[in-house]
Design a protein around this motif. Structure first.
Motif, PDB file in Angstrom:
ATOM      1  N   LYS A 264       1.000  -1.246  -0.022  1.00 36.98           N
ATOM      2  CA  LYS A 264       0.036  -0.141   0.036  1.00 36.98           C
ATOM      3  C   LYS A 264       0.744   0.997   0.003  1.00 36.98           C
ATOM      4  O   LYS A 264       0.461   2.451  -0.424  1.00 36.98           O
ATOM      5  CB  LYS A 264      -0.841  -0.249   1.130  1.00 36.98           C
ATOM      6  CG  LYS A 264      -2.260  -0.885   1.202  1.00 36.98           C
ATOM      7  CD  LYS A 264      -2.905  -0.833   2.251  1.00 36.98           C
ATOM      8  CE  LYS A 264      -4.093  -1.856   2.177  1.00 36.98           C
ATOM      9  NZ  LYS A 264      -5.031  -1.599   3.513  1.00 36.98           N
ATOM     10  N   GLU A 265       2.121   1.246   0.560  1.00 42.44           N
ATOM     11  CA  GLU A 265       2.963   2.390   0.805  1.00 42.44           C
ATOM     12  C   GLU A 265       3.789   2.378  -0.646  1.00 42.44           C
ATOM     13  O   GLU A 265       3.969   3.611  -0.967  1.00 42.44           O
ATOM     14  CB  GLU A 265       3.881   2.217   2.197  1.00 42.44           C
ATOM     15  CG  GLU A 265       2.905   2.379   3.142  1.00 42.44           C
ATOM     16  CD  GLU A 265       3.870   1.785   4.350  1.00 42.44           C
ATOM     17  OE1 GLU A 265       4.831   1.464   4.190  1.00 42.44           O
ATOM     18  OE2 GLU A 265       3.426   1.908   5.606  1.00 42.44           O
ATOM     19  N   ARG A 266       4.293   1.452  -1.078  1.00 44.15           N
ATOM     20  CA  ARG A 266       5.283   1.478  -2.065  1.00 44.15           C
ATOM     21  C   ARG A 266       4.651   1.723  -3.342  1.00 44.15           C
ATOM     22  O   ARG A 266       3.644   1.329  -3.873  1.00 44.15           O
ATOM     23  CB  ARG A 266       6.082   0.173  -2.070  1.00 44.15           C
ATOM     24  CG  ARG A 266       6.830  -0.248  -3.541  1.00 44.15           C
ATOM     25  CD  ARG A 266       8.197   0.852  -3.380  1.00 44.15           C
ATOM     26  NE  ARG A 266       9.201   0.218  -4.302  1.00 44.15           N
ATOM     27  CZ  ARG A 266      10.234   1.017  -4.614  1.00 44.15           C
ATOM     28  NH1 ARG A 266      10.524   2.160  -3.965  1.00 44.15           N
ATOM     29  NH2 ARG A 266      11.156   0.747  -5.481  1.00 44.15           N
ATOM     30  N   GLU A 267       5.060   2.981  -4.074  1.00 42.45           N
ATOM     31  CA  GLU A 267       4.437   3.274  -5.272  1.00 42.45           C
ATOM     32  C   GLU A 267       5.539   3.065  -6.598  1.00 42.45           C
ATOM     33  O   GLU A 267       6.732   3.551  -6.363  1.00 42.45           O
ATOM     34  CB  GLU A 267       4.125   4.727  -5.414  1.00 42.45           C
ATOM     35  CG  GLU A 267       2.896   5.230  -4.234  1.00 42.45           C
ATOM     36  CD  GLU A 267       2.462   6.497  -4.519  1.00 42.45           C
ATOM     37  OE1 GLU A 267       2.660   7.240  -5.492  1.00 42.45           O
ATOM     38  OE2 GLU A 267       1.641   6.929  -3.767  1.00 42.45           O
ATOM     39  N   GLN A 268       4.921   2.755  -7.546  1.00 41.34           N
ATOM     40  CA  GLN A 268       5.833   2.402  -8.950  1.00 41.34           C
ATOM     41  C   GLN A 268       4.508   2.687  -9.933  1.00 41.34           C
ATOM     42  O   GLN A 268       3.296   2.800  -9.847  1.00 41.34           O
ATOM     43  CB  GLN A 268       6.085   1.309  -8.967  1.00 41.34           C
ATOM     44  CG  GLN A 268       7.355   0.673  -8.042  1.00 41.34           C
ATOM     45  CD  GLN A 268       8.713   1.512  -8.439  1.00 41.34           C
ATOM     46  OE1 GLN A 268       9.444   0.965  -9.222  1.00 41.34           O
ATOM     47  NE2 GLN A 268       8.827   2.538  -7.714  1.00 41.34           N
ATOM     48  N   PHE A 269       5.136   3.358 -11.054  1.00 43.51           N
ATOM     49  CA  PHE A 269       4.176   3.568 -12.113  1.00 43.51           C
ATOM     50  C   PHE A 269       3.015   4.678 -11.707  1.00 43.51           C
ATOM     51  O   PHE A 269       1.960   4.620 -12.187  1.00 43.51           O
ATOM     52  CB  PHE A 269       3.977   2.474 -12.995  1.00 43.51           C
ATOM     53  CG  PHE A 269       4.913   1.608 -13.493  1.00 43.51           C
ATOM     54  CD1 PHE A 269       5.507   2.059 -14.583  1.00 43.51           C
ATOM     55  CD2 PHE A 269       5.239   0.322 -12.746  1.00 43.51           C
ATOM     56  CE1 PHE A 269       6.511   1.139 -14.979  1.00 43.51           C
ATOM     57  CE2 PHE A 269       6.087  -0.486 -13.065  1.00 43.51           C
ATOM     58  CZ  PHE A 269       6.679  -0.160 -14.219  1.00 43.51           C
ATOM     59  N   GLY A 270       3.385   5.620 -10.567  1.00 42.43           N
ATOM     60  CA  GLY A 270       2.240   6.608 -10.355  1.00 42.43           C
ATOM     61  C   GLY A 270       1.201   6.020  -9.246  1.00 42.43           C
ATOM     62  O   GLY A 270       0.402   6.733  -9.092  1.00 42.43           O
ATOM     63  N   LYS A 271       1.525   4.731  -8.875  1.00 43.00           N
ATOM     64  CA  LYS A 271       0.334   4.181  -7.899  1.00 43.00           C
ATOM     65  C   LYS A 271       1.047   3.149  -6.964  1.00 43.00           C
ATOM     66  O   LYS A 271       2.093   2.686  -7.460  1.00 43.00           O
ATOM     67  CB  LYS A 271      -0.813   3.654  -8.659  1.00 43.00           C
ATOM     68  CG  LYS A 271      -0.722   2.697  -9.685  1.00 43.00           C
ATOM     69  CD  LYS A 271      -1.824   2.450 -10.193  1.00 43.00           C
ATOM     70  CE  LYS A 271      -1.478   1.362 -11.343  1.00 43.00           C
ATOM     71  NZ  LYS A 271      -2.743   0.905 -12.251  1.00 43.00           N
ATOM     72  N   PRO A 272       0.424   2.895  -5.867  1.00 42.75           N
ATOM     73  CA  PRO A 272       0.931   1.963  -4.967  1.00 42.75           C
ATOM     74  C   PRO A 272       0.867   0.323  -5.739  1.00 42.75           C
ATOM     75  O   PRO A 272      -0.178   0.194  -6.566  1.00 42.75           O
ATOM     76  CB  PRO A 272      -0.507   1.888  -3.817  1.00 42.75           C
ATOM     77  CG  PRO A 272      -0.923   3.364  -3.724  1.00 42.75           C
ATOM     78  CD  PRO A 272      -0.882   3.682  -5.188  1.00 42.75           C
ATOM     79  N   ILE A 273       1.951  -0.208  -5.556  1.00 47.30           N
ATOM     80  CA  ILE A 273       2.001  -1.343  -6.084  1.00 47.30           C
ATOM     81  C   ILE A 273       0.975  -2.587  -5.803  1.00 47.30           C
ATOM     82  O   ILE A 273       0.528  -3.356  -6.616  1.00 47.30           O
ATOM     83  CB  ILE A 273       3.355  -2.334  -5.804  1.00 47.30           C
ATOM     84  CG1 ILE A 273       3.669  -2.569  -4.425  1.00 47.30           C
ATOM     85  CG2 ILE A 273       4.463  -1.405  -6.451  1.00 47.30           C
ATOM     86  CD1 ILE A 273       4.628  -3.417  -4.106  1.00 47.30           C
ATOM     87  N   ALA A 274      -0.006  -2.499  -4.593  1.00 46.65           N
ATOM     88  CA  ALA A 274      -0.936  -3.100  -4.277  1.00 46.65           C
ATOM     89  C   ALA A 274      -2.205  -3.012  -5.325  1.00 46.65           C
ATOM     90  O   ALA A 274      -3.030  -3.775  -5.451  1.00 46.65           O
ATOM     91  CB  ALA A 274      -1.756  -2.694  -2.961  1.00 46.65           C
ATOM     92  N   HIS A 275      -2.193  -2.015  -6.175  1.00 50.48           N
ATOM     93  CA  HIS A 275      -3.295  -1.795  -7.249  1.00 50.48           C
ATOM     94  C   HIS A 275      -2.993  -2.544  -8.520  1.00 50.48           C
ATOM     95  O   HIS A 275      -3.819  -2.746  -9.302  1.00 50.48           O
ATOM     96  CB  HIS A 275      -3.288  -0.070  -7.729  1.00 50.48           C
ATOM     97  CG  HIS A 275      -3.866   0.325  -6.476  1.00 50.48           C
ATOM     98  ND1 HIS A 275      -3.777   2.009  -6.688  1.00 50.48           N
ATOM     99  CD2 HIS A 275      -4.154   0.336  -5.339  1.00 50.48           C
ATOM    100  CE1 HIS A 275      -4.609   2.352  -5.608  1.00 50.48           C
ATOM    101  NE2 HIS A 275      -4.477   1.456  -4.792  1.00 50.48           N
TER     102      HIS A 275
END
Length: 377
Positions: A264-275
């Motif tokens: 939920k905290e780590r963002e890549q490609f502009g959004k959290p990786i949980a997405h």
């Protein structure tokens, strides 16, 4: 089947999880790095009644049921995230204290159980030898009768709590067969050998034990001489595959929650990786694995607590948990990416701690042997 626990058990779980977060979790990474047992942590937990949880109150313990012990072990692992502490506590309970409670004479119970229950003493069990692991009946340590004593000679290895134990139940072979002896570790001839440098669960001390003309009173035999394997040892294995497995379940929960927080905290490609579905599905599978293992462990524990046959279920729980806890730990590292490969993050320690589950207390391969024999007999 009723999966509910009582309000008192819910409170017990919550209080133990809080205690673990306050006492065990701080410094867990340092203890792992240094391979260090912390007696102050043990003392704090003992003051809360943890050390004597499975032992009846009339013998100095906390009088917890098997399910109570599972809940405490699970909560401490979830809140504390220290596989080593869970290993030492589990050994102290199920192979250090329980055999004396169930099979010891009144004199042995009075001598050892009060101290084991209040944390003054720490218990251990010594059966494994350098050439006797999964083939547990092939141990070579001997016990020769000499009047009212037995003289023990042999070497044990992988002894959890070996360097810190005050009392150790030792399996040795008399002329009548495998026999369990309760040994005061201060006895002359009971020699703690090299401490073993383990991959995981490093805050739990493990050592070789050398028995060199170690004299033990005949009165210190548990149960019946020559019948230790099926009367004492196999019962210990049942406790290991139910109560001790609950700590692994708590560790699985902590691993999943840590992976969720990071995703939920780590963002890549502009959004959290949980997405991203790839990450979300990993977390979903980890949760599936957790529930499957928890249900299996608690089913076996419930059967044991209610006096029902549970060997099959206990081996299923052990085999399944040993495999899936490692799978979950690997996926947690994958979710963390490069950071998961660093010792700075709990995910790395979680993998090293998890691996022992498929080895200690009977390997996954031995569990499958037991399961297949029960099905095909």
């Amino acid at each position: 089947m009723d999966f509910s626990i009582t309000p008192e058990q819910e409170q017990l779980y919550a209080s133990m999880k809080r205690l673990a977060a306050e006492v065990i979790a701080p410094g867990a990474a340092d203890r792992d790095k240094e391979g260090r047992w912390d007696p102050d942590v043990w003392k704090r937990l003992a003051e809360a009644g943890v050390a004597g949880m499975p032992i009846p109150e009339e013998l100095g313990g906390s009088g917890g049921s098997i399910i109570d012990c599972c809940l405490v072990n699970e909560a401490l692992a979830e809140g504390g995230r220290d596989g080593g502490f869970g290993l030492s506590l589990g050994a102290h309970w199920v192979i250090g204290s329980v055999p004396i409670w169930l099979h010891g004479s009144k004199e042995l119970q009075e001598r050892w159980l009060p101290g084991l229950c209040d944390g003054t003493y720490i218990g251990a069990w010594a059966s494994t030898e350098p050439e006797s692991g999964s083939d547990s009946a092939s141990f070579k340590t001997t016990a020769v009768r000499d009047g009212d004593e037995f003289v023990l000679n042999g070497t044990k290895i992988f002894i959890t709590n070996g360097p810190i134990a005050d009392v150790c139940t030792v399996l040795a072979r008399t002329d009548k067969g495998p026999t369990a002896f309760v040994v005061d570790t201060r006895t002359e001839g009971f020699v703690v050998g090299r401490e073993l440098d383990k991959m995981g669960c490093r805050s739990s001390p493990t050592a070789e034990i050398h028995l060199q003309d170690c004299r033990v009173p005949a009165a210190n035999i548990l149960s019946v001489e020559g019948e230790a394997l099926w009367r004492v040892a196999f019962e210990c294995f049942d406790w290991e595959r139910t109560v001790m497995m609950a700590a692994t379940i708590g560790g699985m929960r902590a691993t999943i929650d840590g992976a969720i927080r990071y995703a939920k905290e780590r963002e890549q490609f502009g959004k959290p990786i949980a997405h991203f579905q790839a990450i979300a599905h990993k977390i979903a599978q980890m949760e599936i694995n957790y529930h499957a293992c928890r249900n299996a462990v608690y089913k076996a524990a419930w059967l044991k607590e209610n006096g029902k046959e549970h060997m099959l279920e206990a081996s299923i729980a052990k085999a399944m948990t040993g495999t899936l806890v490692t799978e979950n730990a690997l996926e947690a590292i994958q979710i963390h990416g490069g950071y998961g490969y660093l010792r700075d993050f709990p995910a790395e320690r979680g993998l090293r701690d998890a691996k022992l589950t498929s080895i200690g207390g009977g390997t996954t391969e031995i569990q499958k042997m037991i399961i297949s024999r029960l099905l095909l007999q």
